[in-house]
Design a protein around this motif. Structure first.
Motif, PDB file in Angstrom:
ATOM      1  N   PRO A 232       0.813  -1.227   0.000  1.00  0.00           N
ATOM      2  CA  PRO A 232       0.000   0.000   0.000  1.00  0.00           C
ATOM      3  C   PRO A 232       0.843   1.271   0.000  1.00  0.00           C
ATOM      4  N   MET A 233       0.271   2.333  -0.578  1.00  0.00           N
ATOM      5  CA  MET A 233       0.991   3.613  -0.598  1.00  0.00           C
ATOM      6  C   MET A 233       0.925   4.324   0.742  1.00  0.00           C
ATOM      7  N   PHE A 234       0.005   3.880   1.640  1.00  0.00           N
ATOM      8  CA  PHE A 234      -0.110   4.495   2.970  1.00  0.00           C
ATOM      9  C   PHE A 234       0.543   3.602   4.020  1.00  0.00           C
ATOM     10  N   ILE A 235       1.249   4.235   4.924  1.00  0.00           N
ATOM     11  CA  ILE A 235       1.927   3.488   5.981  1.00  0.00           C
ATOM     12  C   ILE A 235       1.498   4.056   7.330  1.00  0.00           C
ATOM     13  N   PRO A 236       0.957   3.188   8.236  1.00  0.00           N
ATOM     14  CA  PRO A 236       0.546   3.695   9.556  1.00  0.00           C
ATOM     15  C   PRO A 236       1.735   4.315  10.282  1.00  0.00           C
ATOM     16  N   GLU A 237       1.475   5.400  11.004  1.00  0.00           N
ATOM     17  CA  GLU A 237       2.551   6.108  11.703  1.00  0.00           C
ATOM     18  C   GLU A 237       3.326   5.169  12.634  1.00  0.00           C
ATOM     19  N   SER A 238       2.589   4.253  13.284  1.00  0.00           N
ATOM     20  CA  SER A 238       3.244   3.352  14.239  1.00  0.00           C
ATOM     21  C   SER A 238       4.248   2.442  13.537  1.00  0.00           C
ATOM     22  N   PHE A 239       3.989   2.107  12.278  1.00  0.00           N
ATOM     23  CA  PHE A 239       4.941   1.275  11.526  1.00  0.00           C
ATOM     24  C   PHE A 239       6.216   2.065  11.262  1.00  0.00           C
ATOM     25  N   LEU A 240       6.012   3.303  10.836  1.00  0.00           N
ATOM     26  CA  LEU A 240       7.158   4.151  10.513  1.00  0.00           C
ATOM     27  C   LEU A 240       8.033   4.353  11.751  1.00  0.00           C
ATOM     28  N   GLU A 241       7.358   4.455  12.911  1.00  0.00           N
ATOM     29  CA  GLU A 241       8.094   4.729  14.145  1.00  0.00           C
ATOM     30  C   GLU A 241       8.892   3.540  14.665  1.00  0.00           C
ATOM     31  N   ARG A 242       8.541   2.344  14.181  1.00  0.00           N
ATOM     32  CA  ARG A 242       9.299   1.187  14.654  1.00  0.00           C
ATOM     33  C   ARG A 242      10.752   1.271  14.214  1.00  0.00           C
TER      34      ARG A 242
ATOM     35  N   THR B 235       9.326   5.884   1.223  1.00  0.00           N
ATOM     36  CA  THR B 235      10.041   4.669   0.860  1.00  0.00           C
ATOM     37  C   THR B 235       9.344   3.594   1.676  1.00  0.00           C
ATOM     38  N   SER B 236       9.524   2.324   1.353  1.00  0.00           N
ATOM     39  CA  SER B 236       8.601   1.330   1.925  1.00  0.00           C
ATOM     40  C   SER B 236       9.206   0.314   2.880  1.00  0.00           C
ATOM     41  N   GLU B 237      10.426   0.540   3.351  1.00  0.00           N
ATOM     42  CA  GLU B 237      11.026  -0.409   4.288  1.00  0.00           C
ATOM     43  C   GLU B 237      10.077  -0.765   5.421  1.00  0.00           C
ATOM     44  N   SER B 238       9.428   0.268   5.996  1.00  0.00           N
ATOM     45  CA  SER B 238       8.665   0.042   7.224  1.00  0.00           C
ATOM     46  C   SER B 238       7.330  -0.658   6.997  1.00  0.00           C
ATOM     47  N   ILE B 239       6.859  -0.733   5.750  1.00  0.00           N
ATOM     48  CA  ILE B 239       5.638  -1.528   5.509  1.00  0.00           C
ATOM     49  C   ILE B 239       6.001  -2.901   4.952  1.00  0.00           C
ATOM     50  N   ILE B 240       7.123  -3.008   4.280  1.00  0.00           N
ATOM     51  CA  ILE B 240       7.504  -4.302   3.683  1.00  0.00           C
ATOM     52  C   ILE B 240       8.164  -5.206   4.729  1.00  0.00           C
ATOM     53  N   ALA B 241       9.026  -4.613   5.560  1.00  0.00           N
ATOM     54  CA  ALA B 241       9.760  -5.424   6.538  1.00  0.00           C
ATOM     55  C   ALA B 241       8.854  -6.252   7.462  1.00  0.00           C
ATOM     56  N   PRO B 242       7.757  -5.679   8.010  1.00  0.00           N
ATOM     57  CA  PRO B 242       6.915  -6.504   8.891  1.00  0.00           C
ATOM     58  C   PRO B 242       6.319  -7.716   8.181  1.00  0.00           C
ATOM     59  N   PHE B 243       6.018  -7.545   6.892  1.00  0.00           N
ATOM     60  CA  PHE B 243       5.467  -8.689   6.162  1.00  0.00           C
ATOM     61  C   PHE B 243       6.545  -9.730   5.877  1.00  0.00           C
TER      62      PHE B 243
ATOM     63  N   HIS C  71      13.605  -4.881  -1.970  1.00  0.00           N
ATOM     64  CA  HIS C  71      13.824  -5.164  -0.551  1.00  0.00           C
ATOM     65  C   HIS C  71      14.125  -6.652  -0.414  1.00  0.00           C
ATOM     66  N   THR C  72      15.259  -6.963   0.163  1.00  0.00           N
ATOM     67  CA  THR C  72      15.645  -8.373   0.237  1.00  0.00           C
ATOM     68  C   THR C  72      16.089  -8.748   1.645  1.00  0.00           C
ATOM     69  N   ALA C  73      15.970 -10.046   1.939  1.00  0.00           N
ATOM     70  CA  ALA C  73      16.456 -10.583   3.212  1.00  0.00           C
ATOM     71  C   ALA C  73      17.321 -11.802   2.921  1.00  0.00           C
ATOM     72  N   HIS C  74      18.404 -11.934   3.691  1.00  0.00           N
ATOM     73  CA  HIS C  74      19.399 -12.987   3.451  1.00  0.00           C
ATOM     74  C   HIS C  74      19.835 -13.614   4.764  1.00  0.00           C
TER      75      HIS C  74
END
Ligand SMILES: [Zn+2]
Length: 494
Positions: free
Chosen positions: A73-83, A115-123, A167-170
């Motif tokens: 999503p193009m919207f990111i909850p503030e609490s996600f960004l704050e993590r 940028t989307s780190e904070s919405i992609i990382a939790p998933f 966004h990648t994880a290794h």
């Protein structure tokens, strides 16, 4: 010149007023328009076609190297960004917020993704369970918004811009490094092999890396006005995001481990860099590798020769199309050849074929290169091979001119006065030993707004950070004269 031709033509000069000239090229070549809200542009079909050219190349390479496309999503909850407090700190003043939906105040503000780190990382944290789920490589093609209060410059400075973000994880640090360098290589390739823009590769100084990243690597391109353009970045995020968002996995012994993550992005700024690099006072210049129309055929006829000239032209157009070139036969009745020449020059069609009664009689074709008007005559027989060779030649011309400009504009300097004087006089890059202290950059930045845009790195492409390229053992910082074991490239930048 007719009035039409004046409207069509570029009136500003690239060398005297590069900013105005660039804006005029973008508008008159029908690439983009300004939106009613300050800071936004409308991308027109011709401009979007260029972006699609970049997408086609990169997307293919991404998929060949294990990347899957997704969309968040193009919207990111503030609490996600704050993590990830580092991201918030890095972007805070530039974030656009949604506070209301319909008539109702939202319980929690939503950020428009910068940028989307904070919405992609939790998933990713949710989806990754074991080492068998790694590596995970996701990419999305989207737009992001950064509310910068600067003057709008299409494809360079806009509040909303198009990009891709990977966004990648290794499982290991080494694999994450391989990922970082793989993407940086692909970015350099798209700039150099598709856009004909040579780049410098390296890393950003630590004080200028992406918020939360361990290292930010980059490709930088030099513009004709002497300023550097950061054309893409590839970040090694270490374990900071994985720790903040609990991206963990069970290793082969069923022990829980924290993943290493990366992110990497290329925006339409690469497109702006290409336009600015190659275009001229006649308008847009495009490398044949990305031009939506590679060849335009302009038939030149009188009433009594029209049928023969058109027949002959159509045959050539058909041969070229069959061979896979994108060809336009401009057989408009209402425009004369001179008008057509100007229009296709303005639009940056790399190669023009002129066909009149003489060409028909002699079974020849006249070829004209867009970048420098070089003209040659080729036989009708073998026209496909000739066009192929000429398009290659046009690409080489563009690349070589840009590479020469780059090579001639990396200079060394060994004192603050010399650094300031060299950038002030010539623009371009100044290469100097650096002690690593940000304060030394500030000295230069305060005087002429030049900064450290890149530091060269050795052993790139391996599974490590690579060794910084070191100056001589007894080198001293070009600014403070203290011992220096790093090299910095200073430049003004976009
Ligand atoms: Zn210093």
């Amino acid at each position: 010149m007719s009035e039409d031709a004046q409207d069509l033509g570029i009136t500003e000069s690239k060398s005297h007023k590069p900013g105005e000239w660039y804006a005029e090229v973008v508008q008159k070549a029908d690439l983009a328009d300004y939106a009613p809200m300050g800071g936004f542009i409308v991308t027109k079909p011709r401009g979007y076609a260029l972006w699609e050219g970049i997408q086609d190349a990169l997307d293919g390479w991404f998929k060949e190297t294990g990347v899957d496309n997704a969309y968040f999503p193009m919207f990111i909850p503030e609490s996600f960004l704050e993590r990830e407090k580092d991201i918030v700190e890095g972007f805070d003043p530039e974030v656009a917020w949604v506070t209301q939906g319909g008539h109702d105040e939202l319980e929690e503000r939503l950020a428009v993704r910068p940028t989307s780190e904070s919405i992609i990382a939790p998933f990713m944290a949710d989806w990754i369970r074991s080492h068998r789920d790694l590596p995970m490589r996701l990419n999305q093609w989207c737009s992001v918004v950064r509310w910068e209060a600067t003057e709008t410059k299409p494809f360079f400075r806009t509040k909303e811009f198009l990009w891709q973000e990977g966004h990648t994880a290794h499982a290991t640090d080494g694999e994450a490094w391989e990922e970082v360098w793989t993407r940086l290589d692909q970015y350099a390739r798209v700039l150099e092999e598709v856009l004909a823009v040579p780049v410098l590769r390296g890393k950003k100084p630590d004080h200028d890396k992406f918020p939360g990243a361990e290292t930010t690597t980059c490709v930088e391109a030099l513009m004709p006005d002497g300023k550097s353009v950061q054309s893409a970045t590839s970040h090694h995020l270490g374990q900071s995001f994985a720790e903040a968002f609990d991206i963990t996995f069970a290793d082969e012994d069923e022990d829980e481990q924290t993943a290493f993550t990366t992110s990497w992005g290329l925006s339409w700024r690469a497109l702006g860099a290409m336009i600015m690099t190659h275009s001229d006072d006649q308008g847009l210049v495009l490398p044949p590798t990305i031009a939506p129309t590679q060849v335009v055929i302009v038939p030149i006829w009188q009433a009594d020769t029209k049928d023969d000239v058109l027949d002959y032209s159509e045959g050539i157009a058909a041969d070229l199309e069959t061979a896979g070139f994108s060809v336009e036969l401009d057989d408009r009745d209402e425009r004369n050849p001179g008008f057509k020449f100007n229009e296709h020059e303005l639009n940056g069609v790399p190669l023009r074929l002129e066909i009149g009664p003489n060409e028909v009689d002699d079974e020849e074709v006249t070829l004209v290169h867009r970048p420098d008007s070089e003209q040659t005559v080729a036989d009708r027989d073998g026209i496909v091979d000739a066009v192929d060779a000429h398009l290659d030649g046009i690409f080489e011309k563009l690349y070589d001119a840009a590479a020469t400009n780059l090579a001639e504009n990396v200079r060394e300097a060994h004192s603050p006065e010399e650094i300031l004087g060299t950038i002030g006089r010539h623009g371009g890059y100044v290469k100097t030993p650096w002690c690593g202290d940000e304060a030394c950059e500030t000295v230069i930045k305060d005087e002429i707004a030049a900064e450290i845009v890149m530091q060269p790195v050795d052993e790139q492409g391996g599974d490590s950070a690579g060794e910084p390229v070191r100056p001589d053992a007894d080198a001293t910082c070009g600014v403070c004269d203290e011992p220096a074991d790093e090299i910095a490239y200073f430049a003004k930048s976009y």
